[in-house]
Design a protein around this motif. Sequence first.
Motif, mmCIF file in Angstrom:
data_model
loop_
_atom_site.group_PDB
_atom_site.id
_atom_site.type_symbol
_atom_site.label_atom_id
_atom_site.label_comp_id
_atom_site.label_asym_id
_atom_site.label_seq_id
_atom_site.Cartn_x
_atom_site.Cartn_y
_atom_site.Cartn_z
ATOM 1 N N ASN A 190 43.101 -26.776 -36.421
ATOM 2 C CA ASN A 190 42.267 -25.800 -37.132
ATOM 3 C C ASN A 190 43.113 -24.669 -37.706
ATOM 4 O O ASN A 190 42.886 -24.221 -38.824
ATOM 5 C CB ASN A 190 41.202 -25.235 -36.199
ATOM 6 C CG ASN A 190 40.083 -26.227 -35.958
ATOM 7 O OD1 ASN A 190 40.140 -27.358 -36.442
ATOM 8 N ND2 ASN A 190 39.077 -25.828 -35.196
ATOM 9 N N SER A 221 45.349 -26.022 -40.548
ATOM 10 C CA SER A 221 44.555 -26.336 -41.756
ATOM 11 C C SER A 221 44.207 -25.047 -42.504
ATOM 12 O O SER A 221 44.182 -25.028 -43.733
ATOM 13 C CB SER A 221 43.304 -27.130 -41.378
ATOM 14 O OG SER A 221 42.289 -26.263 -40.979
ATOM 15 N N ASN A 222 43.974 -23.967 -41.779
ATOM 16 C CA ASN A 222 43.748 -22.677 -42.451
ATOM 17 C C ASN A 222 44.993 -22.235 -43.203
ATOM 18 O O ASN A 222 44.904 -21.760 -44.333
ATOM 19 C CB ASN A 222 43.354 -21.600 -41.438
ATOM 20 C CG ASN A 222 41.898 -21.725 -41.037
ATOM 21 O OD1 ASN A 222 41.144 -22.462 -41.664
ATOM 22 N ND2 ASN A 222 41.517 -21.020 -39.980
ATOM 23 N N LYS A 226 45.165 -24.214 -46.236
ATOM 24 C CA LYS A 226 44.077 -23.922 -47.154
ATOM 25 C C LYS A 226 44.248 -22.568 -47.846
ATOM 26 O O LYS A 226 43.994 -22.433 -49.033
ATOM 27 C CB LYS A 226 42.764 -23.906 -46.355
ATOM 28 C CG LYS A 226 41.674 -24.637 -47.089
ATOM 29 C CD LYS A 226 40.331 -24.518 -46.435
ATOM 30 C CE LYS A 226 40.300 -24.648 -44.935
ATOM 31 N NZ LYS A 226 38.910 -24.591 -44.448
ATOM 32 N N GLY A 240 35.947 -23.354 -37.965
ATOM 33 C CA GLY A 240 37.283 -23.690 -37.440
ATOM 34 C C GLY A 240 37.781 -22.721 -36.395
ATOM 35 O O GLY A 240 38.127 -23.122 -35.273
HETATM 36 MG MG LIG Z 1 39.278 -23.419 -41.079
#
Ligand SMILES: [Mg+2]
Length: 482
Positions: free
Chosen positions: A378, A381-382, A385, A445
């Motif tokens: 999580n 992935s942040n 992103k 997340g």
């Molecule tokens: Mg996230």
Amino acid sequence: MSIKTRFLLSYVGVVFISIVLLLVAGFLIIFTITGDTKSIEHFYKKSYVQKPLTTVEESAFLDLKLLAKNNPAQLLNEEQLKKINQKDIGIVVRKDTKIEYASPSLDKQALVKSLPGFEETNINTRDTIKIEDFFFTYVKFDFYFSDKSKGSIFVLRKASSSAELARELFPILFGFLLFLFIMIIGLLNYLVSRSIIKPISLLKEGAKRIKSGDLDFEIIDISNDEIGQLNRTFDEMRIKLKESVKIQLQYEENRKELLSNISHDLKTPITSIIGYVEGIKDGVANTPQKMEKYLSTVYLKAKDMDSLIDELFLFSKLDLKKEPFTFETVELDKYLRDYVEELHIDLFQKGIQIELCHMNKPVFVTADREKLKRVLANLISNCVKYTNEEKASISITLHEGIYDVVVQVTDNGQGIEPSALPFIFDRFYRAEQSRNSLTGGSGLGLAIAKQIIQEHRGDIWATSEIGKGTSVFFTLMKGEEK
Ligand SMILES: [Mg+2]
Ligand SMILES: Nc1ncnc2c1ncn2[C@@H]1O[C@H](COP(=O)(O)OP(=O)(O)O)[C@@H](O)[C@H]1O
């Protein structure tokens, strides 16, 4: 029976008994000191009966005295005496022990017993005596009759009898006692009412208000006694109740918000899936390329939904504490090395660098391997992103504490607004609220990461600087090396 009546009755009882006891005690004290009750009479005589004779009586006495000195025989003359004897004056003439004359209001026999004896010197001429039940003030003169017999003249003035006095004094005394009685009861009642009944009615009022659902008041009681403490405890209870009601309402609010968020997040992909499928049905996708594009979009949207539902499911299980955890001792540096190696190629293809700054010695923590992976995934992935850098890089650093190990995940991405920072771990929270599918994500997340770390008895927090990057930290308890 109300407490007030009960108190009132007990005061009446106590005051009444004390008055009776006081009287008995007073009587007993006088009795024990003086040995008899006569002395009370003596005291009475001294203090109340020493009333002087009136002028009429004095002049009658002078007349009699003159007669006694000059012509005592005249004192045996009843006519003469009657002349001197006017209304309401008590005159007595005694010859030896015989009463020769006494005013009609006097009882001769009683006089014989009570009058003082002859005294040649005439020193004690004035005094008080008791004849039967009555007190008399008298003046006396002793002399000799011509036949050498002892003679005495008396002028007597009746003082009120002790019984009469008591009768006179009784209403005053009784009134005074009654007044005192009422005053004492009033005072006691006031004191008790102020210290007990008032606070209790305050409490009663408070309980009533709570019963009717009103919690916005305060029971103010400054007294330090048991009732004051009771009132304070009651007020604390009210505050606790108010807080719990507030939390309850907040939960309710959260639940509603959660439901609306879920509906919204599920509705968006479903709407576009319906749109594309309708397009296909209506023949809008009339070329194989268009058809391919439409189908892959539908597929992507469905996948989004699937992962959203997965996240929701996991979050709700964690929230309800229904997700099982299998804790074991994990050699953290080795674990992270393996994890980074796994990710490396994937990230490399996206042009993102990842490095691990591990310690030079093995570090052991207690963790659930799968869940820990979920947290890291999580966070990474942040990082991926929310990057905007050409040369994006992520670093994972370990810091060893006494009881725990801090894991730091840092990126050089866009950063988070300071105003948004406190909320990023809240469920469904996303710093840009547009919820567009470009950056994707449900806003769950970090909430999931927080739930998992809390289940590990650890902490999670973040620091960030706009344009520079973000660091998320979490702690894990150290574990025993096996
Ligand atoms: Mg996230
Ligand atoms: N590394 C990061 N850089 C910038 N913003 C971040 C980062 N991590 C989290 N955030 C912000 O915190 C919000 C919540 O994160 P998260 O719970 O993972 O939800 P999601 O990723 O689904 O939006 C994100 O929407 C984002 O605005």
